[in-house]
Design a protein around this motif. Structure first.
Motif, PDB file in Angstrom:
ATOM      1  N   PHE A  57      32.222  45.863  45.430  1.00 25.32           N
ATOM      2  CA  PHE A  57      33.250  45.695  44.423  1.00 25.32           C
ATOM      3  C   PHE A  57      33.861  44.291  44.504  1.00 25.32           C
ATOM      4  O   PHE A  57      34.141  43.670  43.474  1.00 25.32           O
ATOM      5  N   GLU A  58      34.064  43.798  45.709  1.00 27.46           N
ATOM      6  CA  GLU A  58      34.614  42.453  45.882  1.00 27.46           C
ATOM      7  C   GLU A  58      33.642  41.393  45.378  1.00 27.46           C
ATOM      8  O   GLU A  58      34.056  40.382  44.800  1.00 27.46           O
ATOM      9  N   LYS A  59      32.355  41.619  45.571  1.00 29.70           N
ATOM     10  CA  LYS A  59      31.349  40.671  45.083  1.00 29.70           C
ATOM     11  C   LYS A  59      31.365  40.609  43.555  1.00 29.70           C
ATOM     12  O   LYS A  59      31.282  39.526  42.959  1.00 29.70           O
ATOM     13  N   ILE A  60      31.486  41.762  42.914  1.00 29.83           N
ATOM     14  CA  ILE A  60      31.543  41.792  41.445  1.00 29.83           C
ATOM     15  C   ILE A  60      32.790  41.073  40.955  1.00 29.83           C
ATOM     16  O   ILE A  60      32.740  40.250  40.030  1.00 29.83           O
ATOM     17  N   ARG A  61      33.930  41.362  41.568  1.00 29.16           N
ATOM     18  CA  ARG A  61      35.177  40.700  41.168  1.00 29.16           C
ATOM     19  C   ARG A  61      35.078  39.192  41.365  1.00 29.16           C
ATOM     20  O   ARG A  61      35.508  38.417  40.501  1.00 29.16           O
ATOM     21  N   HIS A  62      34.506  38.770  42.486  1.00 32.51           N
ATOM     22  CA  HIS A  62      34.385  37.342  42.768  1.00 32.51           C
ATOM     23  C   HIS A  62      33.492  36.667  41.725  1.00 32.51           C
ATOM     24  O   HIS A  62      33.826  35.590  41.213  1.00 32.51           O
ATOM     25  N   LEU A  63      32.379  37.286  41.390  1.00 33.18           N
ATOM     26  CA  LEU A  63      31.450  36.712  40.429  1.00 33.18           C
ATOM     27  C   LEU A  63      32.104  36.526  39.066  1.00 33.18           C
ATOM     28  O   LEU A  63      31.913  35.495  38.408  1.00 33.18           O
ATOM     29  N   TYR A  64      32.895  37.494  38.656  1.00 34.98           N
ATOM     30  CA  TYR A  64      33.516  37.448  37.329  1.00 34.98           C
ATOM     31  C   TYR A  64      34.931  36.882  37.340  1.00 34.98           C
ATOM     32  O   TYR A  64      35.571  36.809  36.291  1.00 34.98           O
ATOM     33  N   GLY A  65      35.417  36.469  38.510  1.00 31.73           N
ATOM     34  CA  GLY A  65      36.757  35.902  38.586  1.00 31.73           C
ATOM     35  C   GLY A  65      37.846  36.917  38.274  1.00 31.73           C
ATOM     36  O   GLY A  65      38.852  36.574  37.632  1.00 31.73           O
ATOM     37  N   ILE A  66      37.672  38.144  38.738  1.00 30.55           N
ATOM     38  CA  ILE A  66      38.649  39.209  38.506  1.00 30.55           C
ATOM     39  C   ILE A  66      39.505  39.358  39.762  1.00 30.55           C
ATOM     40  O   ILE A  66      38.998  39.783  40.802  1.00 30.55           O
ATOM     41  N   PRO A  67      40.773  39.007  39.721  1.00 32.36           N
ATOM     42  CA  PRO A  67      41.624  39.123  40.915  1.00 32.36           C
ATOM     43  C   PRO A  67      41.711  40.561  41.423  1.00 32.36           C
ATOM     44  O   PRO A  67      41.616  41.522  40.641  1.00 32.36           O
ATOM     45  N   GLU A  68      41.893  40.703  42.719  1.00 30.41           N
ATOM     46  CA  GLU A  68      41.968  42.027  43.329  1.00 30.41           C
ATOM     47  C   GLU A  68      43.112  42.860  42.770  1.00 30.41           C
ATOM     48  O   GLU A  68      43.047  44.084  42.730  1.00 30.41           O
ATOM     49  N   ASN A  69      44.201  42.191  42.344  1.00 29.29           N
ATOM     50  CA  ASN A  69      45.368  42.935  41.874  1.00 29.29           C
ATOM     51  C   ASN A  69      45.320  43.240  40.385  1.00 29.29           C
ATOM     52  O   ASN A  69      46.274  43.778  39.826  1.00 29.29           O
ATOM     53  N   GLU A  70      44.211  42.892  39.706  1.00 27.85           N
ATOM     54  CA  GLU A  70      44.092  43.185  38.283  1.00 27.85           C
ATOM     55  C   GLU A  70      43.190  44.393  38.071  1.00 27.85           C
ATOM     56  O   GLU A  70      42.097  44.477  38.629  1.00 27.85           O
ATOM     57  N   ASN A  71      43.676  45.323  37.269  1.00 32.49           N
ATOM     58  CA  ASN A  71      42.953  46.559  37.019  1.00 32.49           C
ATOM     59  C   ASN A  71      42.398  46.561  35.595  1.00 32.49           C
ATOM     60  O   ASN A  71      43.125  46.305  34.642  1.00 32.49           O
ATOM     61  N   PHE A  72      41.115  46.820  35.480  1.00 31.47           N
ATOM     62  CA  PHE A  72      40.463  46.940  34.178  1.00 31.47           C
ATOM     63  C   PHE A  72      39.786  48.306  34.086  1.00 31.47           C
ATOM     64  O   PHE A  72      38.632  48.421  33.685  1.00 31.47           O
ATOM     65  N   GLY A  73      40.527  49.324  34.483  1.00 36.83           N
ATOM     66  CA  GLY A  73      39.944  50.644  34.564  1.00 36.83           C
ATOM     67  C   GLY A  73      40.364  51.586  33.464  1.00 36.83           C
ATOM     68  O   GLY A  73      41.260  51.307  32.671  1.00 36.83           O
ATOM     69  N   LEU A  74      39.680  52.725  33.419  1.00 38.18           N
ATOM     70  CA  LEU A  74      40.035  53.801  32.524  1.00 38.18           C
ATOM     71  C   LEU A  74      41.242  54.546  33.099  1.00 38.18           C
ATOM     72  O   LEU A  74      41.595  54.397  34.270  1.00 38.18           O
ATOM     73  N   GLU A  75      41.843  55.353  32.276  1.00 37.11           N
ATOM     74  CA  GLU A  75      42.922  56.213  32.731  1.00 37.11           C
ATOM     75  C   GLU A  75      42.336  57.383  33.524  1.00 37.11           C
ATOM     76  O   GLU A  75      41.237  57.867  33.228  1.00 37.11           O
ATOM     77  N   GLU A  76      43.077  57.848  34.506  1.00 34.92           N
ATOM     78  CA  GLU A  76      42.655  59.007  35.291  1.00 34.92           C
ATOM     79  C   GLU A  76      42.379  60.199  34.376  1.00 34.92           C
ATOM     80  O   GLU A  76      41.422  60.960  34.594  1.00 34.92           O
ATOM     81  N   SER A  77      43.188  60.350  33.342  1.00 33.54           N
ATOM     82  CA  SER A  77      43.020  61.485  32.425  1.00 33.54           C
ATOM     83  C   SER A  77      41.675  61.432  31.711  1.00 33.54           C
ATOM     84  O   SER A  77      41.087  62.478  31.392  1.00 33.54           O
ATOM     85  N   GLU A  78      41.165  60.227  31.455  1.00 31.94           N
ATOM     86  CA  GLU A  78      39.869  60.092  30.787  1.00 31.94           C
ATOM     87  C   GLU A  78      38.731  60.526  31.713  1.00 31.94           C
ATOM     88  O   GLU A  78      37.758  61.138  31.270  1.00 31.94           O
ATOM     89  N   ILE A  79      38.864  60.204  32.983  1.00 33.09           N
ATOM     90  CA  ILE A  79      37.848  60.617  33.954  1.00 33.09           C
ATOM     91  C   ILE A  79      37.872  62.136  34.126  1.00 33.09           C
ATOM     92  O   ILE A  79      36.827  62.787  34.188  1.00 33.09           O
TER      93      ILE A  79
END
Length: 235
Positions: free
Chosen positions: A4-26
């Motif tokens: 997960f850290e490798k993916i974030r690093h490659l795309y420049g996504i900070p660790e504290n930024e969330n681009f996820g779905l809502e728990e209710s959707e899952i």
């Protein structure tokens, strides 16, 4: 770094930024299919599942309402941009935290052509790389033609091969998980194509300076055309 850290690093996504779905959707997905997502896939959906460049630049992570179970019992969660290839997990493996992923290389559900790919974490990185070099990363380029052995050897000597996400037909190389090279090979192990990508223009220019390739496409050419159009509009 973990996957997960490798993916974030490659795309420049900070660790504290969330681009996820809502728990209710899952939860709705799991109830609809009467399954539980593997821990790794659930985490991916909840933290990175809605990031457009990462998941939808070329191939597609299936949105929660589109995830489905094939008639032969695979949880289908990812597909190639033309629907020719799709990726899934056997239902009996869903309780594993990092289950193996299989690719179906037939678009005929009645006659699937399943091939074992990689464990889920590694597969998500592989798919992130493919999307990156095919447009998800700001600076990308490709050549769908024979690549000389001298270029291949130069890449082998100057970039690190990621053996955990490489195969005999597609080998992936990196520098610091900030730039990626994917090489395609035919059945005789001749290099038949190259794809590159990074979010750093200096790194991209350095790659172009050192790889003797007649590129089919470079994203910088599109950027330069856009700059020229803007200058004409300002005049």
């Amino acid at each position: 770094m973990n996957y997960f850290e490798k993916i974030r690093h490659l795309y420049g996504i900070p660790e504290n930024e969330n681009f996820g779905l809502e728990e209710s959707e899952i939860i709705a997905l799991e109830k609809r299919l009467n399954i539980e997502l593997p821990v790794t896939l659930r985490k991916y959906y909840l933290t990175l599942g809605s990031h457009e460049a990462l998941n939808y630049a070329y191939n597609r992570l299936l949105r929660h309402e589109k995830v489905w179970v094939s008639q032969d019992g695979y949880l289908m969660f990812y597909e190639e941009n033309q629907g020719v290839v799709s990726w899934g997990i056997k239902k009996e493996d869903l309780l594993l935290p990092d289950p193996p992923v299989y690719g179906n290389y037939s678009n005929d559900e009645a006659n699937p052509d399943w091939h074992l790919e990689f464990p889920l974490e590694a597969c998500l990185l592989m798919l992130a790389v493919y999307n990156g070099v095919l447009g998800g990363l700001l600076f990308n380029g490709n050549c769908l033609d024979a690549v000389g052995p001298e270029v291949v050897n130069y890449i082998k000597d100057n970039w690190q091969e990621l053996e955990d996400i490489s195969s005999s037909s597609q080998r992936i190389y990196t520098r610091d998980y900030a730039e990626m090279i994917s090489l395609s090979f035919d059945k005789d192990q001749n290099c038949s194509g190259i794809f590159i990508g990074t979010n750093d223009r200096d790194r991209f220019n350095n790659m172009l300076d050192h790889l003797d390739i007649d590129w089919f496409y470079l994203s910088t050419e599109d950027m330069d055309d856009e700059d020229d159009d803007e200058e004409e509009e300002d005049e």
